[in-house]
Design a protein around this motif. Structure first.
Motif, PDB file in Angstrom:
ATOM      1  N   ILE A  27       0.865  -1.344  -0.084  1.00 15.04           N
ATOM      2  CA  ILE A  27      -0.032  -0.080  -0.002  1.00 15.04           C
ATOM      3  C   ILE A  27       0.894   1.142  -0.023  1.00 15.04           C
ATOM      4  CG2 ILE A  27      -1.669   1.287   1.295  1.00 15.04           C
ATOM      5  CD1 ILE A  27      -2.598  -1.523   2.429  1.00 15.04           C
ATOM      6  N   TYR A  28       2.049   1.236   0.835  1.00 17.00           N
ATOM      7  CA  TYR A  28       2.725   2.212   0.924  1.00 17.00           C
ATOM      8  C   TYR A  28       3.783   2.562  -0.152  1.00 17.00           C
ATOM      9  CZ  TYR A  28       5.924   5.755   3.026  1.00 17.00           C
ATOM     10  OH  TYR A  28       6.795   6.888   3.273  1.00 17.00           O
ATOM     11  N   ARG A  29       4.144   1.554  -1.019  1.00 16.49           N
ATOM     12  CA  ARG A  29       5.039   1.638  -2.129  1.00 16.49           C
ATOM     13  C   ARG A  29       4.859   2.635  -2.953  1.00 16.49           C
ATOM     14  NH1 ARG A  29       7.970  -2.661  -3.577  1.00 16.49           N
ATOM     15  NH2 ARG A  29       9.060  -2.399  -5.662  1.00 16.49           N
ATOM     16  N   PRO A  30       3.548   3.079  -3.477  1.00 16.61           N
ATOM     17  CA  PRO A  30       3.775   4.276  -4.429  1.00 16.61           C
ATOM     18  C   PRO A  30       4.247   5.480  -3.676  1.00 16.61           C
ATOM     19  CG  PRO A  30       1.584   3.060  -4.652  1.00 16.61           C
ATOM     20  CD  PRO A  30       2.301   2.323  -3.682  1.00 16.61           C
ATOM     21  N   TYR A  31       3.914   5.670  -2.391  1.00 21.25           N
ATOM     22  CA  TYR A  31       4.492   6.911  -1.950  1.00 21.25           C
ATOM     23  C   TYR A  31       5.802   6.975  -1.278  1.00 21.25           C
ATOM     24  CZ  TYR A  31      -0.872   6.515  -2.415  1.00 21.25           C
ATOM     25  OH  TYR A  31      -1.911   6.585  -2.622  1.00 21.25           O
ATOM     26  N   ARG A  32       6.494   5.941  -1.331  1.00 18.36           N
ATOM     27  CA  ARG A  32       7.651   5.632  -0.953  1.00 18.36           C
ATOM     28  C   ARG A  32       8.671   6.308  -1.695  1.00 18.36           C
ATOM     29  NH1 ARG A  32       9.780   2.216   2.800  1.00 18.36           N
ATOM     30  NH2 ARG A  32       8.087   0.914   2.510  1.00 18.36           N
ATOM     31  N   PRO A  33       9.630   7.139  -0.736  1.00 19.57           N
ATOM     32  CA  PRO A  33      10.709   7.997  -1.339  1.00 19.57           C
ATOM     33  C   PRO A  33      11.551   6.933  -2.295  1.00 19.57           C
ATOM     34  CG  PRO A  33      10.637   8.741   0.731  1.00 19.57           C
ATOM     35  CD  PRO A  33       9.723   7.602   0.617  1.00 19.57           C
ATOM     36  N   LYS A  34      11.613   7.374  -3.571  1.00 21.50           N
ATOM     37  CA  LYS A  34      12.573   6.469  -4.649  1.00 21.50           C
ATOM     38  C   LYS A  34      13.824   6.934  -5.021  1.00 21.50           C
ATOM     39  CE  LYS A  34       8.520   4.119  -6.534  1.00 21.50           C
ATOM     40  NZ  LYS A  34       7.400   4.594  -5.896  1.00 21.50           N
ATOM     41  N   ARG A  35      14.684   6.037  -5.296  1.00 18.79           N
ATOM     42  CA  ARG A  35      15.974   6.506  -5.812  1.00 18.79           C
ATOM     43  C   ARG A  35      15.846   6.866  -7.361  1.00 18.79           C
ATOM     44  NH1 ARG A  35      17.146   2.427  -9.314  1.00 18.79           N
ATOM     45  NH2 ARG A  35      16.404   0.567  -8.810  1.00 18.79           N
ATOM     46  N   ARG A  36      16.503   7.546  -8.077  1.00 19.87           N
ATOM     47  CA  ARG A  36      16.095   7.992  -9.505  1.00 19.87           C
ATOM     48  C   ARG A  36      16.036   6.850 -10.322  1.00 19.87           C
ATOM     49  NH1 ARG A  36      16.885  13.098 -11.665  1.00 19.87           N
ATOM     50  NH2 ARG A  36      18.143  12.189 -13.457  1.00 19.87           N
ATOM     51  N   THR A  37      14.950   6.668 -10.764  1.00 24.89           N
ATOM     52  CA  THR A  37      14.515   5.585 -12.036  1.00 24.89           C
ATOM     53  C   THR A  37      14.102   6.260 -13.303  1.00 24.89           C
ATOM     54  OG1 THR A  37      12.129   5.490 -11.126  1.00 24.89           O
ATOM     55  CG2 THR A  37      13.660   4.258  -9.963  1.00 24.89           C
ATOM     56  N   ARG A  38      14.179   5.286 -14.169  1.00 26.00           N
ATOM     57  CA  ARG A  38      13.751   5.847 -15.469  1.00 26.00           C
ATOM     58  C   ARG A  38      12.184   6.676 -15.335  1.00 26.00           C
ATOM     59  NH1 ARG A  38      14.436   0.392 -19.355  1.00 26.00           N
ATOM     60  NH2 ARG A  38      12.520   1.236 -20.256  1.00 26.00           N
ATOM     61  N   ALA A  39      11.437   6.134 -14.234  1.00 27.29           N
ATOM     62  CA  ALA A  39      10.042   6.675 -14.305  1.00 27.29           C
ATOM     63  C   ALA A  39      10.524   8.077 -13.573  1.00 27.29           C
ATOM     64  CB  ALA A  39       9.207   5.951 -13.441  1.00 27.29           C
ATOM     65  N   THR A  40      11.157   8.226 -12.841  1.00 31.06           N
ATOM     66  CA  THR A  40      11.313   9.704 -11.870  1.00 31.06           C
ATOM     67  C   THR A  40      12.036  10.617 -13.022  1.00 31.06           C
ATOM     68  OG1 THR A  40      13.511   8.882 -11.145  1.00 31.06           O
ATOM     69  CG2 THR A  40      11.361   8.679  -9.522  1.00 31.06           C
ATOM     70  N   ILE A  41      12.721  10.040 -13.675  1.00 28.27           N
ATOM     71  CA  ILE A  41      13.498  10.938 -14.875  1.00 28.27           C
ATOM     72  C   ILE A  41      12.466  11.480 -15.700  1.00 28.27           C
ATOM     73  CG2 ILE A  41      15.170  10.923 -16.758  1.00 28.27           C
ATOM     74  CD1 ILE A  41      16.783   9.056 -15.086  1.00 28.27           C
ATOM     75  N   ALA A  42      11.488  10.704 -16.000  1.00 29.48           N
ATOM     76  CA  ALA A  42      10.454  10.997 -16.909  1.00 29.48           C
ATOM     77  C   ALA A  42       9.633  12.122 -16.517  1.00 29.48           C
ATOM     78  CB  ALA A  42       9.643   9.833 -17.482  1.00 29.48           C
ATOM     79  N   LYS A  43       9.396  11.675 -15.205  1.00 27.44           N
ATOM     80  CA  LYS A  43       8.491  12.903 -14.465  1.00 27.44           C
ATOM     81  C   LYS A  43       9.232  14.133 -14.415  1.00 27.44           C
ATOM     82  CE  LYS A  43       5.941   9.327 -11.511  1.00 27.44           C
ATOM     83  NZ  LYS A  43       6.027   9.253 -10.061  1.00 27.44           N
ATOM     84  N   GLU A  44      10.254  14.122 -14.189  1.00 24.71           N
ATOM     85  CA  GLU A  44      10.992  15.541 -14.165  1.00 24.71           C
ATOM     86  C   GLU A  44      11.128  16.114 -15.351  1.00 24.71           C
ATOM     87  OE1 GLU A  44      14.927  14.365 -13.168  1.00 24.71           O
ATOM     88  OE2 GLU A  44      14.427  13.972 -10.842  1.00 24.71           O
ATOM     89  N   LYS A  45      10.859  15.344 -16.607  1.00 21.18           N
ATOM     90  CA  LYS A  45      10.699  15.948 -17.934  1.00 21.18           C
ATOM     91  C   LYS A  45       9.226  16.282 -18.309  1.00 21.18           C
ATOM     92  CE  LYS A  45      14.615  13.197 -19.758  1.00 21.18           C
ATOM     93  NZ  LYS A  45      15.018  12.402 -20.924  1.00 21.18           N
ATOM     94  N   GLY A  46       8.436  16.368 -17.230  1.00 21.42           N
ATOM     95  CA  GLY A  46       6.997  16.576 -17.344  1.00 21.42           C
ATOM     96  C   GLY A  46       6.065  15.845 -18.312  1.00 21.42           C
ATOM     97  N   LEU A  47       6.426  14.547 -18.238  1.00 20.69           N
ATOM     98  CA  LEU A  47       5.670  13.398 -18.868  1.00 20.69           C
ATOM     99  C   LEU A  47       4.551  12.882 -17.989  1.00 20.69           C
ATOM    100  CD1 LEU A  47       8.706  12.083 -20.868  1.00 20.69           C
ATOM    101  CD2 LEU A  47       6.826  13.636 -21.843  1.00 20.69           C
ATOM    102  N   GLU A  48       4.327  13.168 -16.870  1.00 18.96           N
ATOM    103  CA  GLU A  48       3.524  12.346 -15.994  1.00 18.96           C
ATOM    104  C   GLU A  48       1.847  12.585 -16.605  1.00 18.96           C
ATOM    105  OE1 GLU A  48       2.605  11.242 -11.443  1.00 18.96           O
ATOM    106  OE2 GLU A  48       3.478  13.123 -11.947  1.00 18.96           O
ATOM    107  N   PRO A  49       1.506  13.763 -17.082  1.00 18.10           N
ATOM    108  CA  PRO A  49       0.243  13.837 -17.652  1.00 18.10           C
ATOM    109  C   PRO A  49      -0.049  13.100 -18.879  1.00 18.10           C
ATOM    110  CG  PRO A  49       1.095  16.053 -17.049  1.00 18.10           C
ATOM    111  CD  PRO A  49       2.260  15.035 -17.053  1.00 18.10           C
TER     112      PRO A  49
END
Length: 713
Positions: A100-122
């Motif tokens: 349950i907590y996994r989606p909210y756990r602070p993560k190391r930089r992953t391919r997904a976090t890098i993509a979010k930094e590029k504004g691709l989450e929407p």
């Protein structure tokens, strides 16, 4: 989570008994005290159930703390919803909470976090929701941003799909789907790291077994083989089954997103979910196997510690050796050392005649009754020498092979040095071997239980968990037998309920300074031993020949008034306890329930008082079989198929039992050779210390393997 309800369901014990146990534990009472002296409150739950309940209680409380921690963290992020809160409430395991907590756990930089930094989450969320009116590659054109490193629509879509893959892998429901398939259909597979290398793991060089059928001892063996570099291990699940199940749960099969979602599910599974769930399954297998092995180890240890003592016998103890000789000591019936020396009856010296000239006069002088031979290096050669020497004794003397596991640990320990500062390490080991024959419990408590040699793969386990479990077993054994307050060592006293190592040493100092304890009440004068510790320990400490005859029994001081009234009611006095003439108390009792009310105690307490008064100071180990006393020696060359022998069970493992039949090598009775009936575990048939009838099935002198059967043909 209602902890009381959970424990009631799992243990099938009435809730008011469980609540009493919780209250007693929270008040600082020990398990042995609760089990022995609070039977009315707990419904007479035994110490094993109480320990399991205490462990489960600690786990559930820890789970609730973790639950509230995650609830607070998610709330602080502003992402708490009624659904998440309800899911947290319903989670019954740490794994469920972590999911349950996994989606909210602070993560190391992953391919997904890098993509979010590029504004691709929407874009990712639009794809995942599968409500797009344009092909994803077309929609991705809006997200081209060279400043953020998104040069083409393909790069934008790839980044968005990385986010989708992580969303899938972090979702508790999807993880549960994969976990269930792994648990039900996955296979634990092993291959040789190098098939040309010989090792004890060769049977696993090409091995596969369904996860749900993996035997604990095989899991532990595979883990060790992998750790030592001989095996490559994986958990393989049917990929198509997983993808089909995930697709059914995730893919809405919409025109523009059906294929891209299918491809992303496959990527999420192969790159994120499969490795993660495989680690979980490996951990689950290891933890389950370790818990099983710890239970077997604990039961073996309990049986070993409760072996019958050979009391009041003068023992010649021999710690065998080749080059360094055979260390010898003679100890009297209460463990005092009368003689020490070193003889050289074995190779390379071969001075058997001189050894006899040294030992026989000492044996005659001190009246040796039995010889204890350590089962380590040179034990077979020493056994042959002893068997020959016994032909020249003036009185009947037998010998016993004693498991010396841990003796060297004790002899080199600080405790060994404090107990025998004038002896070298080897002689301390000989004393330990002799004393563990006289009183296994009193001697073995001086050794770390993990070094006693009655488990399997103990060095591969969670050492903290193993130590706690084995410590609980030792505590249970010591308190079930009782301890003589005026002779016990600090090591033995430290396992008595309520006594710490420091207070145990203070008891010894008080004894040395003031002489014998005359009564249990004298304990209150010991530094650091307050009323609570006295309450916990008093009933387990015995004083023989003291001022109060009840002090030699297991009757707790809080029940002395009731015991005195009982004796008076039945026409006895305290003197009858000392004279052991109150042996027919039970025969004079009629309505114990009514009498218990008159005496102001519960019926279980009355029953226990009666048992103690009838047989004061009774040692429960008296019911255990005595060790086999031998006078002649066998070797592997004397064995042949069909030979019937008596043996002593030395160790029990998941796949069988190792039995000492009087040769240097223990024989194995495989679980399939124990009985004609189906059994799940050897402990259903045998215990450590049991004397069993066996027949030889086969002997492999090269590999030093002896196969035995307990089946009677």
């Amino acid at each position: 989570m209602n902890i009381l309800q959970v424990l009631h369901t799992e243990f099938a014990v009435k809730e008011h008994y469980i609540q009493a146990v919780i209250d007693l534990l929270d008040e600082g009472n020990t398990i042995p005290f609760i089990a022995r002296y609070r039977k009315e409150a707990t419904g007479s739950l035994d110490d094993q159930i109480l320990r399991e309940m205490a462990e489960r209680l600690a786990y559930l409380r820890s789970l609730n703390e973790k639950r509230e921690q995650y609830r607070n963290l998610i709330t602080e992020m502003g992402k708490m919803t009624e659904e998440i809160s309800a899911a947290l409430d319903a989670a019954g395991t740490l794994v469920a909470l972590e999911d349950i907590y996994r989606p909210y756990r602070p993560k190391r930089r992953t391919r997904a976090t890098i993509a979010k930094e590029k504004g691709l989450e929407p874009l990712a969320l639009a794809v995942f929701e599968q409500e797009m009116t344009l092909p994803p590659i077309v929609a991705a054109q809006e997200y081209i941003n060279e400043e953020k490193g998104v040069a083409t629509p393909e790069e934008a879509l790839a980044g968005a799909l990385d986010i989708v893959a992580e969303i899938i892998s972090d979702d508790a429901a999807y993880r549960d789907i994969v976990r269930r398939i792994f648990t039900d259909k996955a296979v634990l597979a092993c291959k040789a790291a190098d098939s040309t290398k010989e090792s004890v793991y060769e049977m696993y060089y090409d091995f596969a077994e369904p996860v749900k059928k993996c035997a604990g001892h095989r899991v532990l063996a595979v883990n060790r083989g992998e750790a030592e570099g001989f095996l490559k291990v994986s958990v393989d699940a049917p990929e198509q089954d997983v993808l089909r199940a995930l697709g059914k749960a995730i893919n809405k099969r919409r025109p523009f997103t059906e294929q891209v979602i299918a491809d992303t599910i496959k990527d999420s599974y192969s790159r994120l979910l499969a490795p993660s769930i495989e680690r979980e399954i490996r951990n689950m297998l290891s933890e389950t196997s370790q818990e099983g092995a710890i239970k077997v180890f604990a039961e073996n240890l309990r049986q070993l510690l409760l072996q019958a003592p050979i009391k009041d016998r003068v023992v010649l103890a021999l710690d065998p050796g080749f080059r360094t000789g055979c260390k010898a000591c003679i100890i009297d019936g209460i463990g005092n050392v009368l003689y020490t020396g070193v003889v050289y009856p074995t190779p390379p010296a071969n001075k058997a005649a001189e050894a006899k000239k040294t030992l026989l006069p000492q044996m005659h002088k001190h009246g040796v009754d039995v010889i204890a031979i350590g089962n380590g290096t040179a034990s077979r050669e020493t056994e042959a020498f002893v068997a020959d020497m016994l032909k020249e004794t003036r009185r009947e003397v037998f010998y016993v092979i004693v498991n010396e596991a841990g003796a060297s640990v004790y002899s080199a320990s600080k405790l060994g040095a404090e107990e025998f500062p004038e002896f070298d390490v080897a002689l301390r080991s000989a004393v330990s071997i002799g004393r563990r024959l006289q009183d296994p419990l009193a001697e073995l408590v001086k050794i770390d239980p993990r070094s006693i040699g009655v488990g399997q793969y103990q060095h591969d386990m969670n050492q903290k968990r193993l130590g706690e479990a084995l410590g609980g077993v030792v505590e249970g054994c010591v308190n079930s037998v009782g301890v003589d307050l005026n002779t016990a060592s600090p090591s033995l006293l430290s396992y008595v309920a309520g006594l710490s190592a420091t207070v145990s040493k203070n008891i010894l100092k008080h004894r040395e300074a003031n002489g014998r304890f005359a009564s249990r009440r004298d304990l209150l004068a010991v530094k650091g031993l307050g009323p609570k510790a006295f309450e916990q320990c008093a009933g387990f400490l015995r004083i023989n020949g003291g001022t109060n005859p009840l002090d030699s029994t297991g009757v707790h001081p809080e029940s002395y008034g009731a015991a005195a009234q009982l004796l008076e009611y039945l026409g006895y006095t305290a003197h009858d306890i000392q004279a052991k003439t109150a042996a027919n108390l039970r025969g004079k009792l009629r309505d114990t329930a009514d009498l218990a009310k008159k005496l102001g105690v519960g019926q279980p307490t009355l029953e226990d008082i009666v048992k103690e008064l009838e047989k004061p100071g009774r040692d429960p180990r008296e019911d255990m079989p005595l060790p086999i006393l031998r006078s002649d020696v066998l070797s592997m060359e004397d064995l042949h198929e069909g030979l019937a022998l008596k043996g002593v069970v030395r160790n029990i493992v998941d796949f069988g039992a190792f039995v000492d039949i009087g040769v240097h090598q223990d024989g194995l009775v495989h679980i399939s050779q124990m009985t004609n009936k189906f059994i799940k575990h050897p402990l259903e048939v045998v215990s450590v210390g049991d004397i069993v009838d066996v027949k030889v099935l086969s002997v492999d002198t090269g590999k030093k393997r002896i196969s035995l059967t307990m089946k009677q043909v």
